[in-house]
Design a protein around this motif. Sequence first.
Motif, PDB file in Angstrom:
ATOM      1  N   GLN A 329       0.796  -1.189  -0.147  1.00  0.00           N
ATOM      2  CA  GLN A 329      -0.052  -0.029  -0.071  1.00  0.00           C
ATOM      3  C   GLN A 329       0.970   1.518  -0.148  1.00  0.00           C
ATOM      4  OE1 GLN A 329      -3.593   0.149  -0.267  1.00  0.00           O
ATOM      5  NE2 GLN A 329      -2.901  -1.922  -1.116  1.00  0.00           N
ATOM      6  N   ARG A 332      -0.390   4.977  -0.403  1.00  0.00           N
ATOM      7  CA  ARG A 332      -1.675   4.932  -0.302  1.00  0.00           C
ATOM      8  C   ARG A 332      -2.040   5.364   0.997  1.00  0.00           C
ATOM      9  NH1 ARG A 332      -4.122   0.991  -4.159  1.00  0.00           N
ATOM     10  NH2 ARG A 332      -2.546   0.918  -5.767  1.00  0.00           N
ATOM     11  N   ALA A 333      -3.290   5.791   1.432  1.00  0.00           N
ATOM     12  CA  ALA A 333      -3.552   6.132   2.750  1.00  0.00           C
ATOM     13  C   ALA A 333      -3.961   5.048   3.303  1.00  0.00           C
ATOM     14  CB  ALA A 333      -5.177   6.820   2.563  1.00  0.00           C
ATOM     15  N   PHE A 335      -6.139   4.213   5.785  1.00  0.00           N
ATOM     16  CA  PHE A 335      -7.550   3.822   5.634  1.00  0.00           C
ATOM     17  C   PHE A 335      -8.097   4.080   4.787  1.00  0.00           C
ATOM     18  CE2 PHE A 335     -12.086   4.270   6.728  1.00  0.00           C
ATOM     19  CZ  PHE A 335     -12.144   2.796   7.294  1.00  0.00           C
ATOM     20  N   ARG A 336      -8.707   3.399   3.770  1.00  0.00           N
ATOM     21  CA  ARG A 336      -9.270   3.665   2.382  1.00  0.00           C
ATOM     22  C   ARG A 336     -10.299   2.595   2.047  1.00  0.00           C
ATOM     23  NH1 ARG A 336      -7.187   1.480  -2.251  1.00  0.00           N
ATOM     24  NH2 ARG A 336      -5.563   0.004  -2.068  1.00  0.00           N
ATOM     25  N   VAL A 337     -10.914   2.974   0.915  1.00  0.00           N
ATOM     26  CA  VAL A 337     -11.703   1.888   0.334  1.00  0.00           C
ATOM     27  C   VAL A 337     -11.000   1.139  -0.695  1.00  0.00           C
ATOM     28  CG1 VAL A 337     -13.715   1.531  -1.199  1.00  0.00           C
ATOM     29  CG2 VAL A 337     -13.877   3.287   0.723  1.00  0.00           C
ATOM     30  N   ALA A 338     -10.983  -0.025  -0.486  1.00  0.00           N
ATOM     31  CA  ALA A 338      -9.971  -1.060  -1.471  1.00  0.00           C
ATOM     32  C   ALA A 338     -11.036  -2.155  -1.912  1.00  0.00           C
ATOM     33  CB  ALA A 338      -8.934  -1.376  -0.611  1.00  0.00           C
ATOM     34  N   PRO A 373     -14.321  -0.635   2.993  1.00  0.00           N
ATOM     35  CA  PRO A 373     -13.324   0.577   3.767  1.00  0.00           C
ATOM     36  C   PRO A 373     -12.570  -0.240   4.768  1.00  0.00           C
ATOM     37  CG  PRO A 373     -15.768   0.328   4.232  1.00  0.00           C
ATOM     38  CD  PRO A 373     -15.591  -0.563   3.330  1.00  0.00           C
ATOM     39  N   CYS A 374     -11.203  -0.241   4.719  1.00  0.00           N
ATOM     40  CA  CYS A 374     -10.269  -1.015   5.371  1.00  0.00           C
ATOM     41  C   CYS A 374      -8.800  -0.472   5.550  1.00  0.00           C
ATOM     42  CB  CYS A 374     -10.170  -2.504   4.869  1.00  0.00           C
ATOM     43  SG  CYS A 374      -9.411  -2.331   3.406  1.00  0.00           S
ATOM     44  N   HIS A 375      -8.223  -0.932   6.409  1.00  0.00           N
ATOM     45  CA  HIS A 375      -6.349  -0.683   6.451  1.00  0.00           C
ATOM     46  C   HIS A 375      -6.156  -1.680   5.644  1.00  0.00           C
ATOM     47  CE1 HIS A 375      -6.961   2.019  10.039  1.00  0.00           C
ATOM     48  NE2 HIS A 375      -8.107   1.290  10.407  1.00  0.00           N
ATOM     49  N   GLU A 484     -15.594   5.725  11.846  1.00  0.00           N
ATOM     50  CA  GLU A 484     -14.643   6.444  11.527  1.00  0.00           C
ATOM     51  C   GLU A 484     -13.680   5.750  12.130  1.00  0.00           C
ATOM     52  OE1 GLU A 484     -13.768   8.898   9.718  1.00  0.00           O
ATOM     53  OE2 GLU A 484     -16.013   9.029   8.986  1.00  0.00           O
TER      54      GLU A 484
END
Length: 502
Positions: A329, A332-333, A335-338, A373-375, A484
């Motif tokens: 990642q 990449r952020a 935490f994001r939608v993946a 939405p995940c780490h 959140e």
Amino acid sequence: MTTEQSAQRRGRKVCDPAELRTLFLFEKLTDAQLEQLCVDGRIETIAPGSVFREGEPATYFYVLMDGEVVLTKQSSGAEIELVRTEHRGAYAGAWMAYLGDKVEQTYNNSMQVTRSSQFFVLDAATFAELMHEWFPMAVHLLEGVFFGSRNINARIGERERLLALGSLSAGLTHELNNPAAAAVRATADLRDRVAGMRHKLAFVAQGTFDPKSLGALVRLQEEAVVQVAKAPELTPMEAADREDLLGEWLADHGVDDGWNLAPNFVQAGFDINWLEQVASTLDNATEQVFHGAIRWLNYTIETELLMNEIADSTVRVSALVDAAKQYSQMDRAPFRVADIHELLDSTLVMLNRKIGDDIRVVKEYDPALPPLPCHAAELNQVWTNLIDNAVYAMQGAGTLTLRTRHDDNCAIVEIGDTGPGIPTEARSRIFEPFFTTKPMGQGTGLGLDISFRIVVNKHNGDIRVDSEPGATTFTVRLPLHRPEPSRIATGADTGPTVDGHS
């Protein structure tokens, strides 16, 4: 002011210090301390129903005096029962208030009573104040244990990630080396073939070919380039048969080393009909010219094949680098939608060398599964641990199955293997830290523990295993709708049970 007067003044039910002493939590306190508890706390009867909910601000510390309580925790949208007890003295609620603002002061589970129950209730701030006043050394020790344990877990988890990264890096280096080495070899061979073409070009410049034959030869060369691009895939048997036929044809036409040229023509998709076309085009040419034309076309074919090999190798290197970036990642952020399928695929690429050629990988992905939405980087660590364990269990041969599906607002990921299964006596312990069924030196016992923390604590999900000889499946449930990240517990600690034990 007496305890009774204080209680009456505050409108509370009278608290009896002697009754508090019967609770194991308070049995060693002095008379003055028990008196103080009765002044600051209260006895409260709570009707059946919810007392507090997970995630709400932790405002009160509860000690059960009579009745029954149930502690539950959310997991994948379901309420999981942790403890059900009637034990007098069992406690719950704001038990971490003594840590103050060093940790988030929220209830880490939900509590309800099944029947009318009586509690000793203490305000969280008062509980924290009394802890610091009465047990200063104990508070320091508890803080040290709490934060020390969290730091140790974090360091152990980081070390586990580094060990996994080291292993993956070695595999990735090997995977990158193969296409890189192939590109280097192909480049060296290409240089030789281009040199040969320059030699043949000098041969053509001597006027050996008449203009008509030269024009036809150039057209054949262009046909060869197009044909290489659309060459069919042949089985080894089909390729061998064609090489025999072409080798014989070249030998019959006086090409001495035709057997060496035949594999190139076959790989490019040419057959005897095409060579007959070459011969008819150069029908009036001398034997020297004919042989030169065959070699010129062979050089053309070889250069195209070598350039294709270089292109394939560089594409493979690029794909591996992209997979590594997807896996880590990078850029990449956190935490994001993946796309969960991209995460699984990048993990498979990273583990390709460890999986080997004798393990069949079956992917049964649900194409309708929405992004999650995940780490993402941490979920890749979960997939790594589960796939690595599956590969180890199969000892290099078997079927690895990755299956995804959509169920009740959750993404389901199943990772299965055809290994011997997990022993019955070990199944209840496999998520414990430092527990492993692997021989000494081959496992730390932390992979599944870390996976559990990531799935359950970091993603509010669930992970479980079903195992029998020849079929072991780990099932991971991840909610598709997440709160959140600041509302998600980041540590491994879930607090004590309702009876006060960790």
